[in-house]
Design an enzyme around this catalytic site. Structure first.
Site, mmCIF file in Angstrom:
data_model
loop_
_atom_site.group_PDB
_atom_site.id
_atom_site.type_symbol
_atom_site.label_atom_id
_atom_site.label_comp_id
_atom_site.label_asym_id
_atom_site.label_seq_id
_atom_site.Cartn_x
_atom_site.Cartn_y
_atom_site.Cartn_z
ATOM 1 C CG HIS A 51 2.112 -15.906 9.924
ATOM 2 N ND1 HIS A 51 0.589 -15.557 10.025
ATOM 3 C CD2 HIS A 51 2.290 -15.434 8.640
ATOM 4 C CE1 HIS A 51 0.101 -15.083 9.001
ATOM 5 N NE2 HIS A 51 0.922 -15.047 8.001
ATOM 6 C CD GLU A 53 1.374 -16.580 15.670
ATOM 7 O OE1 GLU A 53 0.331 -16.072 15.752
ATOM 8 O OE2 GLU A 53 2.156 -16.546 14.395
ATOM 9 C CB ALA A 159 18.269 18.049 5.781
ATOM 10 N N GLY A 289 10.197 19.017 -1.128
ATOM 11 C CA GLY A 289 10.656 20.392 -0.749
ATOM 12 C C GLY A 289 9.682 20.994 0.229
ATOM 13 C CG LEU A 293 8.366 18.246 3.385
ATOM 14 C CD1 LEU A 293 9.770 18.912 3.712
ATOM 15 C CD2 LEU A 293 8.218 17.065 4.122
ATOM 16 C CB SER A 295 0.982 20.709 0.815
ATOM 17 O OG SER A 295 1.303 21.863 0.091
#
Length: 346
Positions: A51, A53, A159, A289, A293, A295
């Site tokens: 980690h 630290e 897009a 599609g 999206l 939904s």
């Protein structure tokens, strides 16, 4: 003389170096300061590795090690107090006799959540909490959402042409984005745990859904294929990267492919979201599609929306992009003829 905020901002910079490599752990950075001089720095570099630290204290030069018991440790997230893949960081801090720890944000993970701070204080360590808290939480928004809301952080991306179309008439495929935007999208993929598309996108585009245009890990690929209509020759099923198939017919795991069962119901999107959660996938970018999206938007499951608009392209009569919900725009970038907009919920 630097402020506590400045030292924490440096710790945040360090933490971000772990982006794409530490999940499902959070990104964490640490800075050790003695009388306004940084004598140690570190960050969590990879899942299962030491980690922040630990790395910070290891970085202290031999001639400065005697200064550790008179220094302040700045760490972006509450030090862990449990035995996981690595020993508890609280024990290390206490054993090094660090008298003062400044924590950016508390860790919502149930095995830590407040325990790390309590252990340090019980050992006589002065602990201050909340310096640059919002920035520390924002950096780990995927981890925070997963822990606090018990679901993945969800990014919707599409897009579109200047007139708001995702495809030409008859679902004709359009190459909407330019080379620079394509590289940006692959960078985004490298930052998320999973990527999801729908049946039609998989069938019509045969996407690989990898990060081949950017260095970094591939996300877990996922596809919604309720009736298992997709043929085995698609790139999604090449077994090079783990793939999840959300479907109504099979519940089994084959070589690098998991068939995850869902049912046809009004709660289908919720089932998918919970599936990602149960698979310990903290974030997902949805590149499907318009129907998939939309939904997610209609179900209220989204944390970011990223839209790439080709300002030079029109597609009269083409397939319309999803309807952007009420949202606040948080950023904008131009790459050639493409404009990228980032949105968050209000």
């Amino acid at each position: 003389m630097l402020s506590e905020s400045a030292y924490m901002q440096r710790a945040i910079q360090l933490a971000l170096l772990g982006s794409g490599y530490v999940a499902p752990n959070p990104m964490v950075g640490a800075v050790l300061v003695h009388e306004d001089r940084i004598i140690g720095e570190g960050w969590h570099e990879g899942y299962g590795q030491p980690h922040a630290e630990v790395n910070c204290l290891k970085s202290v030069r031999e001639e400065d090690r005697a200064l550790i018991p008179a220094s302040t440790l700045y760490v972006t997230l509450e030090p862990c107090a449990h035995e996981g893949k690595t020993p508890p960081c609280t024990e290390l801090i206490i054993s090094q006799r660090i008298p003062h720890v400044v924590v950016g944000a508390e860790d919502p993970f149930p095995e830590v959540s407040g325990r790390g701070i309590s252990q340090l204080r019980d050992a006589g360590v002065r602990v201050d909490v909340g310096i640059e808290k919002d920035a520390c939480r924002e950096m780990n928004r995927r981890f925070m959402t997963y822990q606090e809301e018990e679901r993945p952080y969800i990014i919707l991306k599409w897009a579109q042409t200047a007139d708001g179309k995702m495809a030409g008439p008859g679902d004709d495929r359009l190459m909407i984005t330019g080379d620079l935007s394509n590289r940006m999208v692959h960078k985004w993929r490298s930052e998320e745990a999973a990527i999801l598309v729908g049946t039609n996108t998989a069938l019509l585009d045969d996407p690989a859904l990898t990060t081949r245009l950017w260095s970094g890990r591939h996300p877990v690929r996922a596809v919604l294929d309720l009736d298992l209509r997709l043929p085995a020759h698609l790139q999604l099923f090449n077994r090079r990267t783990p793939t999840v198939v959300f479907n109504t017919m099979r519940d089994e795991a084959l070589e690098n492919i998991l068939f995850y069962p869902v049912s046809r119901s009004s709660g289908l999107i919720n089932q998918i979201v919970q599936g990602f959660y149960r698979l310990r996938l903290q974030s997902v970018i949805v590149e499907g599609g318009s129907l998939l999206l939309q939904s997610f938007i209609d179900a209220g499951f989204w944390d970011e929306i990223r839209i790439i608009t080709n300002t030079d392209m029109l597609a009269p009569g083409g397939l319309s992009a999803p309807e952007l919900p009420e949202a606040r725009k948080v950023d904008e970038m131009r790459l050639g003829s493409d404009v990228i907009n980032w949105y968050r919920p209000l």
